[in-house]
Write an enzyme that holds these catalytic residues in place. Structure first.
Site, PDB file in Angstrom:
ATOM      1  N   HIS A 333       0.762  -1.551  -0.058  1.00  0.00           N
ATOM      2  CA  HIS A 333      -0.085  -0.045  -0.028  1.00  0.00           C
ATOM      3  C   HIS A 333       1.069   1.246   0.048  1.00  0.00           C
ATOM      4  CE1 HIS A 333      -0.583  -1.209   4.531  1.00  0.00           C
ATOM      5  NE2 HIS A 333       0.356  -0.156   4.478  1.00  0.00           N
ATOM      6  N   GLY A 383      -7.324  -2.717  10.503  1.00  0.00           N
ATOM      7  CA  GLY A 383      -7.858  -1.337  11.334  1.00  0.00           C
ATOM      8  C   GLY A 383      -6.976  -1.559  12.594  1.00  0.00           C
ATOM      9  N   HIS A 408      -6.534   1.704   2.711  1.00  0.00           N
ATOM     10  CA  HIS A 408      -5.461   0.848   3.189  1.00  0.00           C
ATOM     11  C   HIS A 408      -5.707   0.624   4.807  1.00  0.00           C
ATOM     12  CE1 HIS A 408      -3.449   4.283   5.090  1.00  0.00           C
ATOM     13  NE2 HIS A 408      -2.437   3.289   5.309  1.00  0.00           N
ATOM     14  N   GLY A 409      -6.618   1.464   5.355  1.00  0.00           N
ATOM     15  CA  GLY A 409      -6.570   1.238   6.636  1.00  0.00           C
ATOM     16  C   GLY A 409      -7.632   2.214   7.431  1.00  0.00           C
ATOM     17  N   SER A 410      -7.453   2.562   8.637  1.00  0.00           N
ATOM     18  CA  SER A 410      -8.346   3.127   9.484  1.00  0.00           C
ATOM     19  C   SER A 410      -8.294   4.852   9.092  1.00  0.00           C
ATOM     20  CB  SER A 410      -8.380   3.021  10.981  1.00  0.00           C
ATOM     21  OG  SER A 410      -8.652   1.715  11.100  1.00  0.00           O
ATOM     22  N   LYS A 484       2.752  -5.839  18.893  1.00  0.00           N
ATOM     23  CA  LYS A 484       2.815  -4.785  18.484  1.00  0.00           C
ATOM     24  C   LYS A 484       4.135  -4.091  18.154  1.00  0.00           C
ATOM     25  CE  LYS A 484       0.268  -1.354  17.219  1.00  0.00           C
ATOM     26  NZ  LYS A 484      -0.684  -1.470  16.091  1.00  0.00           N
TER      27      LYS A 484
END
Lengths: 509, 139
Positions: A333, A383, A408-410, A484
């Site tokens: 992305h 997300g 591509h995401g939030s 993470k």
């Protein structure tokens, strides 16, 4: 972020908002934003300024686009998509981002949520130690410079050739995990020494490795074709890119392009939009170097997949093959690519930049492996670590409207500092565990920065692209375990320490 | 140290403003902001020393290259840092630095973010009564 006024926009369909070419002096094309009214109102004003700056770039074709997760970036907004004529247009590192080929990877298993539950903590702890992350993380794959050149040229294929993956993985990666234009001669020694030890590492920020289960299946037929057979099925999602190697290539060429701009007498409204004619020496060198970073990122995610398979196999005492750990897909992305698209009914080659935007080709595209020519390509959109992620499928409508691109995401709604003020990382970790999401992190401040409330609701972003017919919903995933982007004890120092301890014990006893 | 982190510049990344009466103090302030973005310097021991020199045509370019070198060393050496000594020659636009730090070890260090790059977003170095700059780090 609010120094620019929102332009007057014309709503051209339920989910598209147009900024006319007359809005700003120098715009070569109009701009278009995909969003619901609510998402549009929540976008920071810099997005409009940056998007209309993109519309000023030489050789841009048709329109500058922004996806519904758009937020301010550097040069291009995050969520920005633009296509340029290769003969009259430019290539801009600001339209790709420093993290070249940052992307997503989704892996299936045949485990259910109940199968996973008793093993979750042990597995997440194992993944945390086996997939290095965070500041200074170094990977287990050690290569010398000639071998690293092979990684730059061959991407994921190099990994599979070395035994880090299955042959079938390659057809399930965008461009089969290798961009052929890669030329290691265009990469600086500095970029090589920065990235040579980072194959198989996550990085930090919003990068992660997540264990999820299928929460809702929207399209059973397509889900099955992609390997998702039932609700509660466990999958693994990975988000990371080309690490320091790609970051250094971005930095190197930002400086080279600053000089090239003078040479080619190019003027842009923002230094982060520095660019060079695509067909110039500088433009071609960057494209070839960018392809090396893209291949390194494909290799990085491939090695991580290998580690994930090892960890699952060890935890469940079954082989990865027996656990049906197939790759669903790997999407980039942050990238620019030469693609053929129809412009006013005629096929043209274009240099498509996607920065925080995902390719979402429909079934008609020859670039897709045969297995996706009836469905369209899988599209993976992550997300926040608290809300979940989506698997979608690309459409031919996207080819007509967005150069085959989607979100591509939030997209963030809150600064990192503000998020840290709202919650402490330790509290968030405990609270998430109560809700059934086990997180491992060595940077609690980093964890707080990635809290769910700091992001836009992912479902709204997805619904815009689904309802607009650009990418259709297939499966929604819920997170249960997360590594993470943090840091681990560097293996390079851990091994000597263990050896030293062993020698001391030998001497004592 | 005369630097402060800014919230109204970027949501996804980290921005800071650094000031200094001399280029020396400006460079030192900006370097400390970068160092602190990666790890709490109080938790990093000065076990490793890295020396580097940068020479450029403009102050903007010199500061950019100088800070970029810290990011580069973080990845190349898998290290985080605790202190920096800087000597900037304002006439020749040459900066010499001695950077101290240690190999990354999350058991002993409070790690923050892995900085990807120094950006040119709104980047400038100004000199009025004092030197000042605003820098956005890509995270």
């Amino acid at each position: 972020m609010n120094e620019f006024q929102k332009p007057e926009m014309k709503q051209s369909s339920e989910y598209t908002w147009d900024i006319p070419q007359t809005y700003k002096k120098g715009m070569n094309v109009p701009a278009r934003i995909y969003a619901s009214k609510k998402l549009l109102e929540g976008m920071d004003n810099s997005v409009y300024n940056q998007l209309t700056n993109v519309a000023c770039l030489p050789g841009i074709v048709k329109h500058a686009l922004c996806m519904p997760d758009g937020h301010s970036g550097y040069g291009f907004p995050i969520g920005g998509v633009a296509a340029f004529d290769p003969n009259t247009g430019v290539i801009s590192p600001g339209g790709i981002g420093f993290d070249i080929n940052c992307g997503m990877r989704l892996v299936t298993t045949n485990l259910t949520y109940n199968d996973m539950k008793p093993h979750l903590k042990k597995l997440v702890d194992l993944l945390y130690t086996k997939v290095p992350s965070g500041v200074g993380g170094t990977g287990f794959v050690k290569v010398d410079k000639p071998k690293f050149r092979e990684v730059m040229s061959l991407g994921a294929k190099w990994c599979v050739d070395q035994g880090y993956g299955w042959e079938e993985d390659l057809e399930r990666i965008e461009d089969y995990g290798r961009i052929k234009q890669a030329n290691p001669d265009q990469v600086s020694d500095k970029a090589v020494s920065r990235g040579i030890n980072q194959i198989g590492t996550l990085g930090s920020g919003n990068h992660y490795l997540e264990i999820q289960y299928a929460g809702e299946i929207f399209d059973e037929k397509t889900a099955k074709q992609f390997g998702i057979h039932s609700k509660d099925q466990i999958c693994v999602m990975v988000h990371c890119g080309s690490r320091g190697f790609g970051h250094q290539i971005g930095t190197d060429y930002l400086k080279i392009f600053a000089d090239a701009m003078k040479k080619y007498e190019l003027h842009v409204p923002d230094p982060e939009l520095s660019c060079a004619p695509f067909n110039s020496t500088e433009g071609q060198k960057y494209y070839e170097a960018m392809a090396c970073a893209a291949n390194m990122a494909f290799a990085n995610r491939q090695v991580i997949l290998h580690r994930i398979r090892e960890c699952f196999s060890q935890t469940f005492e079954r082989t990865a093959e027996d656990l049906d750990m197939h790759l669903v897909y790997d999407v980039a992305h942050n990238i620019a690519k030469v693609e053929e698209h129809k412009v006013d009914g005629k096929k043209r080659k274009l240099v498509v930049h996607r920065k925080g935007a995902t390719r979402c080709f429909g079934p008609s595209r020859e670039e897709l492996a045969p297995r996706f020519r009836k469905t369209g390509q899988p599209v993976i959109i992550g997300g926040s670590m608290e809300t979940g992620s989506y698997l979608l499928v690309g459409t031919d409508k996207a080819l007509e409207e967005t150069w085959g691109s989607t979100a591509h995401g939030s997209g963030r709604t809150m600064s990192r500092t503000q998020a840290r003020r709202e919650v402490k990382g330790q509290e968030l970790q405990k609270e998430m565990e109560k809700r059934g999401i086990y997180v491992r992190t060595a940077s609690y401040s980093g964890l707080a920065e990635e809290a769910g409330f700091a992001y836009k609701p992912i479902s709204e972003v997805i619904d815009v692209m689904h309802n607009a017919g650009i990418s259709k919903k297939v499966v929604a995933f819920k997170p249960i375990g997360n590594v993470k982007g943090t840091a681990m004890l560097n293996q390079m120092i851990l091994l000597p320490l263990l050896l030293f301890a062993f020698l001391i014990l030998q001497l004592l006893f | 140290m005369p630097y402060r982190f800014l919230e109204d510049i970027t949501q996804a990344d980290v921005a800071f403003k650094a000031t200094g009466k001399t280029l020396n103090t400006l460079f030192k302030s900006a370097a400390h902001a970068v160092i602190e973005t990666m790890a709490n310097p109080k938790t990093v021991k000065p076990k490793l020393t890295f020396e580097f020199t940068k020479k450029e045509q403009t102050v903007e370019r010199l500061l950019f290259e100088f800070l970029e070198e810290i990011i580069y060393l973080k990845d190349k050496e898998a290290a985080v840092f605790c202190s920096i000594t800087v000597k900037v020659n304002e006439k020749t636009l040459e900066a010499k630095a001695i950077l101290k730090g240690d190999t990354v070890n999350p058991k002993k260090q409070e790690l923050h973010q892995d900085v990807k790059a120094i950006t040119m977003h709104n980047y400038k170095v100004e000199h009025n009564k004092e030197w000042k700059t605003t820098i956005v780090l890509d995270i």
